[in-house]
Design a protein around this motif. Structure first.
Motif, mmCIF file in Angstrom:
data_model
loop_
_atom_site.group_PDB
_atom_site.id
_atom_site.type_symbol
_atom_site.label_atom_id
_atom_site.label_comp_id
_atom_site.label_asym_id
_atom_site.label_seq_id
_atom_site.Cartn_x
_atom_site.Cartn_y
_atom_site.Cartn_z
ATOM 1 N N UNK A 126 0.819 -1.214 0.000
ATOM 2 C CA UNK A 126 0.000 0.000 0.000
ATOM 3 C C UNK A 126 0.857 1.272 0.000
ATOM 4 N N UNK A 127 2.100 1.171 0.394
ATOM 5 C CA UNK A 127 2.965 2.351 0.500
ATOM 6 C C UNK A 127 3.834 2.473 -0.743
ATOM 7 N N UNK A 128 3.467 3.410 -1.624
ATOM 8 C CA UNK A 128 4.211 3.639 -2.866
ATOM 9 C C UNK A 128 5.083 4.875 -2.701
ATOM 10 N N UNK A 129 6.387 4.690 -2.885
ATOM 11 C CA UNK A 129 7.333 5.781 -2.658
ATOM 12 C C UNK A 129 7.410 6.731 -3.850
ATOM 13 N N UNK A 130 7.408 8.027 -3.546
ATOM 14 C CA UNK A 130 7.793 9.073 -4.485
ATOM 15 C C UNK A 130 8.914 9.879 -3.841
ATOM 16 N N UNK A 131 9.652 10.608 -4.652
ATOM 17 C CA UNK A 131 10.766 11.397 -4.128
ATOM 18 C C UNK A 131 10.221 12.725 -3.620
ATOM 19 N N UNK A 132 9.766 12.733 -2.365
ATOM 20 C CA UNK A 132 9.110 13.892 -1.775
ATOM 21 C C UNK A 132 10.024 14.577 -0.753
ATOM 22 N N UNK A 133 9.777 15.869 -0.561
ATOM 23 C CA UNK A 133 10.601 16.692 0.333
ATOM 24 C C UNK A 133 12.067 16.623 -0.074
ATOM 25 N N UNK A 134 12.295 16.658 -1.387
ATOM 26 C CA UNK A 134 13.666 16.549 -1.922
ATOM 27 C C UNK A 134 14.570 17.653 -1.414
ATOM 28 N N UNK A 135 14.015 18.831 -1.188
ATOM 29 C CA UNK A 135 14.847 19.962 -0.778
ATOM 30 C C UNK A 135 15.586 19.665 0.520
ATOM 31 N N UNK A 136 15.001 18.843 1.369
ATOM 32 C CA UNK A 136 15.619 18.498 2.652
ATOM 33 C C UNK A 136 16.382 17.186 2.590
ATOM 34 N N UNK A 137 15.842 16.226 1.855
ATOM 35 C CA UNK A 137 16.385 14.873 1.910
ATOM 36 C C UNK A 137 17.370 14.547 0.792
ATOM 37 N N UNK A 138 17.205 15.141 -0.383
ATOM 38 C CA UNK A 138 18.063 14.741 -1.502
ATOM 39 C C UNK A 138 19.116 15.812 -1.777
ATOM 40 N N UNK A 139 20.105 15.854 -0.905
ATOM 41 C CA UNK A 139 21.240 16.756 -1.022
ATOM 42 C C UNK A 139 22.506 15.931 -1.212
ATOM 43 N N UNK A 140 23.263 16.244 -2.251
ATOM 44 C CA UNK A 140 24.550 15.597 -2.486
ATOM 45 C C UNK A 140 25.622 16.678 -2.564
ATOM 46 N N UNK A 141 26.845 16.333 -2.247
ATOM 47 C CA UNK A 141 27.898 17.337 -2.114
ATOM 48 C C UNK A 141 29.179 16.896 -2.811
ATOM 49 N N UNK A 142 30.109 17.847 -2.922
ATOM 50 C CA UNK A 142 31.483 17.568 -3.331
ATOM 51 C C UNK A 142 32.377 17.893 -2.149
#
Length: 319
Positions: A126-142
């Motif tokens: 029943x739980x289908x994932x979407x990429x939500x709240x990306x501004x907080x969770x999907x941060x990548x760095x150098x």
């Protein structure tokens, strides 16, 4: 290094205000079955949406247009970024926020428990994932620092409210190999209070603590893109990042749930730094799969398409 929230919200508003007439889902997906990475795409679509039998929506399901005209939030922006490609009269259930439970109805969510961690899997699909709240969770760095040139300390800054985070601070706050700080509400845990700092100021440390909060640990993605080691127990929750696919001591350093082996694990990688570099290499390879923006769009559209198919709202799905 962090996503700019103003720019992010502005982009979301532009999505919501732009006419849908120019959107062409078929153009994006028309040759998807011919892609050399189609099996990889299928595996991710099936991971995010695990519906495999017809499932009825309840009467309180919302039209897809709900996320467009609802008061703006990052959850609504991120959902509408891809749901706008579909007929807005189609319906879905949405569970926004920190979802650490199995949804009673087939719903789009940011997070869910990892299947292997729950006893009753009857409603897991029943739980289908979407990429939500990306501004907080999907941060990548150098990361400008090499592992060899980092300090032999475990670093953490974040809110300390949940019992498991409190347990860690009680055990290690005063240890000389740890630099920990509570950056949340100043009315609680004053003895652990330290100011918030940027991601950049985390990077001089070899070990960065990643502890789940209400659901996933929001710092895990950028730690795994850095040249530091993510130190954490085996995760219990997952997002679009597929935390359930992470391999202990391959992508991160796994510590016991009672935190009793933290110092032992640190000493191992201080003494044998190549072991740490190997994990960092594997972590970098893992995060790379999320850098192809076109493919991420294709996967998101196919996830929504699969959800709509198994909830009986469209006649066929592409894969």
């Amino acid at each position: 290094m962090k996503n700019n929230r103003f720019t992010y919200n502005l982009k979301g508003l532009i999505y919501m205000l732009s006419p849908r007439i120019f959107l062409d889902r078929e153009k994006i997906l028309h040759d998807v079955l011919l892609r050399p990475d189609i099996e990889y795409i299928k595996s991710r679509v099936d991971y995010y949406c695990q519906l495999d039998a017809p499932t009825c929506l309840k009467g309180d399901a919302k039209k897809l247009s709900h996320v467009r005209f609802h008061k703006g939030s990052t959850y609504h922006f991120d959902t509408y970024e891809f749901s706008r490609y579909f007929n807005q009269n189609l319906k879905a259930h949405f569970q926004f926020g920190d979802v650490n439970y199995i949804c009673p109805q087939p719903s789009f969510v940011k997070s869910r428990p990892i299947k292997e961690t729950i006893a009753d899997c009857n409603y897991f699909a029943h739980s289908t994932l979407l990429n939500l709240d990306k501004v907080r969770h999907f941060t990548f760095i150098k990361d400008p620092f090499s592992f060899d040139n980092k300090k032999n300390k475990l670093f953490y800054r974040g809110g300390v409210y949940q019992p498991h985070r409190i347990q860690f601070f009680e055990k290690y706050f005063h240890h000389h190999l740890c630099d920990l700080g509570h950056t949340g509400n100043k009315k609680v845990h004053k003895q652990w209070q330290k100011p918030k700092i940027s991601i950049a100021r985390h990077l001089p440390y070899k070990f960065i603590l990643s502890l789940e909060g209400n659901d996933v640990a929001s710092n895990l993605k950028w730690i795994m893109s850095s040249n530091s080691l993510a130190i954490m127990p085996k995760p219990k929750y997952e997002t679009w990042f597929m935390e359930g696919r992470l391999i202990p001591n391959c992508h991160y350093v796994q510590i016991a749930d009672d935190y009793g082996d933290v110092l032992e694990k640190m000493e191992l990688f201080i003494q044998y730094p190549q072991l740490g570099k190997d994990i960092i290499h594997n972590a970098h390879e893992y995060v790379k799969q999320f850098f192809d923006k076109k493919r991420e769009t294709i996967i998101a559209l196919l996830v929504i398409e699969k959800y709509l198919y198994f909830t009986g709202q469209i006649a066929k799905m592409r894969i």
